[in-house]
Write a protein that holds these residues in place. Structure first.
Motif, PDB file in Angstrom:
ATOM      1  N   PRO A  60      -8.173  -2.399   1.778  1.00  0.00           N
ATOM      2  CA  PRO A  60      -7.115  -1.792   1.122  1.00  0.00           C
ATOM      3  C   PRO A  60      -7.510  -0.978  -0.022  1.00  0.00           C
ATOM      4  O   PRO A  60      -6.774  -0.102  -0.483  1.00  0.00           O
ATOM      5  CB  PRO A  60      -6.228  -3.030   0.444  1.00  0.00           C
ATOM      6  N   SER A  61      -8.787  -1.135  -0.416  1.00  0.00           N
ATOM      7  CA  SER A  61      -9.339  -0.380  -1.513  1.00  0.00           C
ATOM      8  C   SER A  61      -9.258   1.136  -1.415  1.00  0.00           C
ATOM      9  O   SER A  61      -9.581   1.983  -2.015  1.00  0.00           O
ATOM     10  CB  SER A  61     -10.803  -1.105  -2.228  1.00  0.00           C
TER      11      SER A  61
ATOM     12  N   GLU B  40       2.351  -3.750   3.613  1.00  0.00           N
ATOM     13  CA  GLU B  40       2.325  -5.061   2.871  1.00  0.00           C
ATOM     14  C   GLU B  40       2.414  -6.258   4.006  1.00  0.00           C
ATOM     15  O   GLU B  40       2.158  -7.237   3.271  1.00  0.00           O
ATOM     16  CB  GLU B  40       3.739  -5.316   2.212  1.00  0.00           C
TER      17      GLU B  40
ATOM     18  N   PHE C   3      -3.586  -8.871   2.779  1.00  0.00           N
ATOM     19  CA  PHE C   3      -2.777  -9.517   1.750  1.00  0.00           C
ATOM     20  C   PHE C   3      -2.293 -10.837   1.991  1.00  0.00           C
ATOM     21  O   PHE C   3      -1.939 -11.159   2.904  1.00  0.00           O
ATOM     22  CB  PHE C   3      -1.622  -8.635   1.415  1.00  0.00           C
TER      23      PHE C   3
ATOM     24  N   GLU D 247       1.834  -9.747  -2.739  1.00  0.00           N
ATOM     25  CA  GLU D 247       0.784  -9.221  -3.006  1.00  0.00           C
ATOM     26  C   GLU D 247       0.484  -7.771  -2.557  1.00  0.00           C
ATOM     27  O   GLU D 247       0.234  -6.982  -3.078  1.00  0.00           O
ATOM     28  CB  GLU D 247      -0.212 -10.243  -2.562  1.00  0.00           C
TER      29      GLU D 247
ATOM     30  N   ASN E  93       2.985  -5.140  -4.166  1.00  0.00           N
ATOM     31  CA  ASN E  93       2.378  -4.964  -5.463  1.00  0.00           C
ATOM     32  C   ASN E  93       1.023  -4.155  -5.471  1.00  0.00           C
ATOM     33  O   ASN E  93       1.009  -2.982  -6.316  1.00  0.00           O
ATOM     34  CB  ASN E  93       2.287  -6.202  -6.472  1.00  0.00           C
ATOM     35  N   PHE E  94       0.382  -4.393  -4.589  1.00  0.00           N
ATOM     36  CA  PHE E  94      -0.940  -3.623  -4.241  1.00  0.00           C
ATOM     37  C   PHE E  94      -0.706  -2.213  -4.105  1.00  0.00           C
ATOM     38  O   PHE E  94      -1.224  -1.080  -4.456  1.00  0.00           O
ATOM     39  CB  PHE E  94      -1.786  -4.348  -3.265  1.00  0.00           C
TER      40      PHE E  94
ATOM     41  N   GLY F  25       0.681  -0.325  -6.897  1.00  0.00           N
ATOM     42  CA  GLY F  25      -0.519   0.004  -7.825  1.00  0.00           C
ATOM     43  C   GLY F  25      -1.421   1.145  -7.091  1.00  0.00           C
ATOM     44  O   GLY F  25      -1.746   2.096  -7.985  1.00  0.00           O
ATOM     45  N   ALA F  26      -1.625   1.166  -5.890  1.00  0.00           N
ATOM     46  CA  ALA F  26      -2.289   2.470  -5.372  1.00  0.00           C
ATOM     47  C   ALA F  26      -1.737   3.895  -5.419  1.00  0.00           C
ATOM     48  O   ALA F  26      -2.069   4.815  -5.617  1.00  0.00           O
ATOM     49  CB  ALA F  26      -2.487   1.876  -3.848  1.00  0.00           C
TER      50      ALA F  26
END
Lengths: 349, 349
Positions: B44-45, B73, B78, B83, B86-87, B90-91
């Motif tokens: 995911p990064s 999601e 995750f 989670e 939200n991730f 954020g991205a």
């Protein structure tokens, strides 16, 4: 030619007896057909009388020969197929003592005199598909014959003018996809689906004998009331309204609780399952053929020829109704007609 | 109008990120689209960087707003959907800090500012189908939208200009037939069939990750090599020959032991199962609608729109490709495009 030259083709199924009469004159051959519902498994003793009546409709007394095919030997009123074949042959002899009758050996494709059947009765069990296939292969040497009847579907590859099916017994044919135990009239929808859509849910079905595929196809417009030739499951009529009420019981509902639109939705899901089953069986059959022998044409036959034509489209294959216009209903008696034609090749010079 | 008026629609899936850019000038609106494969579950990064690159292709720096939908999601990288939502938010914020971003609330169909998502993150999970449905309902108030993607199929009833779907979460939608977990690219054929026809037998399949539906559809001519946009299962090429070798492994065979004709037979059986599955799910959805609201038209969308059109035929319904010509491939990004259009209705006077 003598006065008595007609050939009577017979196909004795477990729920219907079918006949075709072939005559020849200077202009060629002419065919007449007839069929009658008869639930052989209920009372085999009625068979000879029913055959006599059917023969009367085709003036069988002026025939010289008969060509016999059958599937009724599977009826559980017979302890074994052997007993069934012998009983059926006896009934034919009783009904048509004056005719020289031959029976098709499914293992060789050859005609054997009725009085020799008892030597190898199992060679004559469930032989009607072979008559259809041999007859079709004469005009369509490379094709997939899909004959959809009232309770079963035969899927028979023809290659190079030969019958390329692998199975000979019903069991072998079921195993290879060459026989699918589902047709368009008397089959029970509960053998095709475990669930059907009902008001947004997938609802399990009742394993009762509440409705038949004829109800499904009548509601979908695939058959007309006149084509609903089997007895209904509840003894009531063959109207769409009566069919709706029977099919509603597939999910333990009734005509008050489910609307026509609800029941048509269920019917579509059942038909979809039938089409998928025939398509997948046909793919199994095709997969068994050498590549160079895989045909491009489906011959769609039987009272459910429309199923075969639709399956052909799914297979990416061309299709043609066989032997002719499906509206003529001659296809319903294809094995009987084919048997008469095949025998005629042997006895008419 | 200012220099910065463009709206960026985003649809972040687990295997692909998709974007559409909408601009308006005196002549009307224009759209551009872009997509990129990204296996979010692997890492995911990488998402923020991939979004930045995708934004660059559409010149997102000159946009004023963004409209976000997602399905990624659900990735098991995750721990929970909460989670994941939200991730992802954020991205998106990291990639497009200068854009005023809104996210579609699947429970209300309304747009919510990105910084309010954390209040109810589950309201934004798997919301992309809602964007497509709301957008389609504006021009097609009564229709069944069938959007066939790379791994999933959405079946969404539109009635009276409203989204008539019952489910809101993925689980509810699976239960109602509104979500079918099968698409035309990355789905595994072994989820559709337990057996396939192989040289006359029905052979059980291997439960490995040897091949994808893209192999099936490439071999059947349903997609071109250029449409094979997911990674292959074996890392080899996207030619029919490579697809044949992968699909042969479905029955633990290989390219030496099964011919192209053998493998095409298997592929047809798999596709037939996919079509039947979509058709039956659509019947379930239709069965849940009030009779008066059952539509007659299927809107066929997505990279697998051809599946939807074929299912429509089986349902006895008309069909139209949506939003336009399937060859334009714009349909692949339908939710992103729809999101941008829907948001534009709120922010462009």
């Amino acid at each position: 030619m003598s006065d008595r030259m007609g050939i009577l083709g017979l196909d004795i199924g477990g729920a219907n007896v079918k006949a075709a009469r072939l005559d020849r004159d200077a202009d060629g051959t002419t065919a007449k057909t007839a069929s009658a519902p008869l639930e052989v498994w209920r009372d085999p003793s009625l068979l000879a009388g029913e055959l006599t009546a059917l023969g009367r409709r085709l003036d069988a007394g002026t025939c010289s020969h008969a060509a016999l095919t059958m599937t009724a030997e599977l009826c559980d009123s017979f302890a074994t197929k052997r007993e069934g074949v012998n009983f059926i042959c006896g009934a034919v002899h009783e009904a048509f003592p004056g005719l020289a009758t031959s029976v098709l050996d499914v293992t060789t494709g050859e005609w054997v005199r009725l009085d020799r059947v008892a030597d190898h009765p199992l060679h004559f069990a469930a032989n009607n598909w072979m008559a259809s296939a041999l007859y079709a292969a004469r005009t369509h040497p490379d094709a997939l014959l899909i004959d959809v009847g009232s309770t079963t579907t035969d899927i028979i590859p023809l290659a190079g003018g030969q019958v390329a099916a692998v199975g000979r017994t019903d069991t072998e044919r079921l195993d290879r996809g060459e026989l699918v135990y589902c047709g368009v009239l008397r089959s029970n929808p509960n053998t095709l689906v475990r669930t059907v859509p009902v008001r947004g849910s997938l609802c399990r079905v009742a394993d009762e004998r509440f409705s038949f595929m004829a109800d499904v196809h009548l509601l979908l417009g695939n058959i007309a009331e006149a084509d609903y030739t089997c007895a209904t499951a509840d003894g009531r009529g063959t109207t769409p309204e009566a069919a709706r009420m029977r099919l509603a019981r597939l999910v333990c509902a009734d005509g008050e609780t489910l609307s026509m639109a609800d029941v048509v939705c269920m019917a579509r899901a059942v038909y979809e399952a039938q089409l998928s089953g025939v398509t997948r069986a046909a793919l199994q059959v095709l997969s068994g053929l050498d590549e160079a022998r895989r045909p491009g044409l489906v011959l769609a036959a039987g009272s459910g020829a429309f199923v075969a034509a639709e399956a052909a489209a799914r297979l990416g294959m061309a299709s043609a109704y066989y032997p002719g216009d499906p509206k003529r209903r001659q296809e319903v008696v294809l094995p009987a007609l084919a048997a008469a034609h095949l025998l005629s090749l042997e006895i008419w010079p």
